[in-house]
Motif scaffolding. Structure first.
Motif: not given
Length: 649
Positions: A5-8, A59-62
């Protein structure tokens, strides 16, 4: 389950923002495409998602333990190994397990079965065997062979050194290796480059059944239609999500843009009315309170931004000064090759005005050589080529060798047309997105896409009635490909082209020539029609029951059926539109002839000559009758087109 998920997310280049407020989700087993114009930042975003670079903001969460495989554009394998040895490195953990299994087998052979150590070793052996089987230890060689065959490599190629291969072959092997690794998330940047149609069809089927998730950037719209189920559009420096394949995305995007404009215009009208009321009533004692209330309403209003898209797009057309003859090209028993070394043949086919014929076939079979032989740049090994009368030929070279590397963009065009004013040359270049100082760039400093646009610029400047194109969509982004398709469909001359872009062939081709080493075969229609005919041939060759052969068709999903129906509808509409356009042209020509005769009749020396007046009147009556007949036919065609649009809206 969300894998990533990529956020802003934001990326800056100096003071400029490449993209901002980017939000993206990759679902488990998802099939996701990232689209957008060249330079929009697609590759930059992919590298962030792959963990190669980091965003300036956001941020990019994995998910935990997520494995990612990333293949950059035109990234080939660089190795001293053979093909088999290099791909076999993927299975190093399995080889280690296999070695351990053999060691345990040797131990068991030397142990007393009644001992505790034998029992423990047997348990360890059984567990290791189960793990080996679970991880594909008994299937990895067949997987390697299957993928290598899919990419066009035969067993005779397995021991070939990778450093002796072409760039395109190295790129295919890099893709083969990453597929064998089977990461949870497969990220591919332009994976369809260098792949011929058979390999593309195999890759599409492979990716549709791939167990992991897929994130892909591709200009191949046919590939996107077959493989992906949701699309992120990187447009106007931000990202917007759409559900569906590429064709559905284009429809949804237009619907969204239409709705956004409607809401924006409605709000602008409301703002205008409120501002007008405030301006007229704020100073009047009796209405000042109402005016103040409306002013507060304006201040609190959340104003919609003007809907915008990256609408920079080339725009051009091809034109001719005269019509060619009906017989444009005759190729008879032609064998093509270099230095008397045969590549393919004998090839026999004809090209007639105003066909638009696409040549397809495996890479390296000699398609480009055939075009160069038609242009008398490479002699035939044997056979004949006969060009028709009154031809004005325009040629697009995929290798772009017609461009002079040391010339500027401006001089590349201007030197061919020295009598045309610089402002007119620059205006034409501007329509191909060469603006400002871009015109002073040297050709050897241009990107592949810029060189492609420059070559099209030169073609659009010269009169052509026979257009020969060698892979014209290479290096062009999707928007530019669609502009080229429109230019070809509006062109009233004849077109012969090579392309592996199946979507492009579907849009423009009236005929397809399937070329192989032994000959060439003609099929009527576009690429989908070609596939349908080939499937019928295969069914016949398999000696199936005649009734089954004529009635059985390959089963299609509802999405495929919808796509096919959409394509057939588009083809039918284009045919009707061409008929309307042709009749309009005929009406214009007849009207011009009538006006010319009327002008002659008004001249003093003819107005007093009864004989000449009588002859001219007969001609005028003839053209008037023809004009009325054409107008009736045009009215009928226009009504048919309108009815068609209503039924398919």
């Amino acid at each position: 389950m969300i894998l990533l998920q990529a956020n802003n997310v934001m990326r800056r280049f100096g003071a400029d923002v490449l993209f901002h407020d980017v939000n993206l989700q990759i679902q488990e087993h998802g099939r996701t495409a990232l689209v957008g114009r060249n330079g929009a930042g697609k590759t930059t975003l992919l590298k962030m998602i792959a963990g190669i670079t980091s965003p300036d903001e956001g941020t990019i969460a994995k998910s935990k333990d997520l494995t990612i495989g990333y293949l950059a554009q035109d990234q080939g394998l660089d190795s001293q190994n053979t093909i088999w040895a290099e791909l076999d490195l993927v299975f190093a953990p399995l080889h280690k397990m296999e070695k351990q299994i053999h060691q345990l087998e040797d131990q068991l052979a030397s142990l007393d079965p009644s001992t505790r150590k034998f029992q423990l070793t047997t348990e360890k052996y059984s567990q290791l065997q189960a793990d080996f089987k679970k991880r594909g230890g008994y299937e990895y060689e067949s997987r390697m062979r299957g993928i290598l065959k899919g990419f066009g490599f035969e067993e005779d190629d397995y021991q070939t050194a990778i450093n002796s291969l072409s760039g395109g072959q190295k790129t295919k092997l890099a893709l083969a290796k990453i597929l064998l690794q089977s990461p949870d998330l497969l990220i591919l940047d332009e994976p369809t480059n260098h792949l011929d149609m058979n390999v593309l069809a195999w890759l599409e089927d492979y990716l549709k059944s791939y167990q992991g998730a897929l994130l892909v950037v591709s200009h191949d719209r046919y590939f996107l239609d077959r493989v992906v189920s949701d699309i992120y559009d990187l447009d106007n420096h931000t990202l917007r999500h759409y559900t569906g394949n590429y064709t559905q995305f284009m429809e949804h995007k237009q619907e969204w843009l239409t709705a956004e404009w409607k809401h924006y215009e409605q709000q602008q009208k409301k703002i205008s009315k409120l501002e007008d009321f405030v301006n007229r009533n704020i100073v009047r004692a009796s209405t000042t309170k109402r005016a103040q209330a409306r002013r507060k309403q304006l201040e609190k209003m959340e104003r919609l931004e003007r809907p915008e898209t990256d609408d920079k797009s080339i725009h051009f057309r091809f034109y001719s000064e005269k019509d060619s003859g009906n017989e444009v090209l005759d190729v008879e028993k032609a064998v093509v090759g270099y230095n008397d070394q045969k590549l393919a043949g004998p090839l026999s086919f004809t090209v007639r005005k105003p066909q638009r014929i696409g040549i397809i076939g495996p890479n390296g079979i000699g398609k480009s050589t055939l075009l160069k032989s038609i242009l008398d740049r490479i002699p035939l090994v044997s056979g004949t080529i006969k060009l028709g009368a009154n031809l004005q030929i325009g040629y697009y070279d995929q290798e772009q060798q017609q461009l002079h590397p040391e010339k500027s963009v401006l001089n590349e065009v201007w030197d061919d047309h020295p009598n045309i004013a610089e402002k007119d040359i620059r205006s034409l270049l501007g329509s191909f997105l060469f603006v400002g100082d871009d015109v002073y760039k040297l050709v050897h400093d241009l990107s592949g896409g810029e060189k492609a646009r420059l070559e099209l610029t030169k073609l659009s400047f010269k009169p052509i009635n026979f257009l020969i194109l060698d892979e014209p969509t290479n290096h062009l982004d999707i928007d530019s490909r669609e502009v080229l398709e429109n230019a070809i469909n509006e062109f009233n001359g004849t077109v012969l082209f090579i392309s592996h872009d199946r979507y492009f062939i579907n849009q423009v081709a009236t005929d397809v020539l399937d070329m192989n080493a032994l000959g060439i075969k003609h099929y009527e229609g576009n690429y989908d029609n070609y596939l349908e005919a080939v499937n019928k041939e295969k069914a016949t060759n398999a000696n199936q029951d005649e009734s089954q052969t004529t009635t059985t068709k390959p089963k299609k999903s509802s999405a495929q059926q919808s796509y096919q129906q959409s394509k057939e509808t588009q083809r039918a509409r284009r045919k009707l539109q061409r008929r309307v356009d042709k009749l309009e042209e005929e009406m214009t020509v007849l009207e011009e002839k009538q006006e010319a005769i009327k002008e002659q009749m008004s001249q003093p020396e003819i107005a007093t000559d009864i004989g000449k007046l009588s002859d001219l009147q007969k001609k005028l009556d003839k053209f008037t009758t023809q004009s009325e007949d054409v107008e009736l036919e045009w009215t009928s065609a226009a009504e048919e087109l309108e009815k068609f649009d209503q039924e398919n809206s």
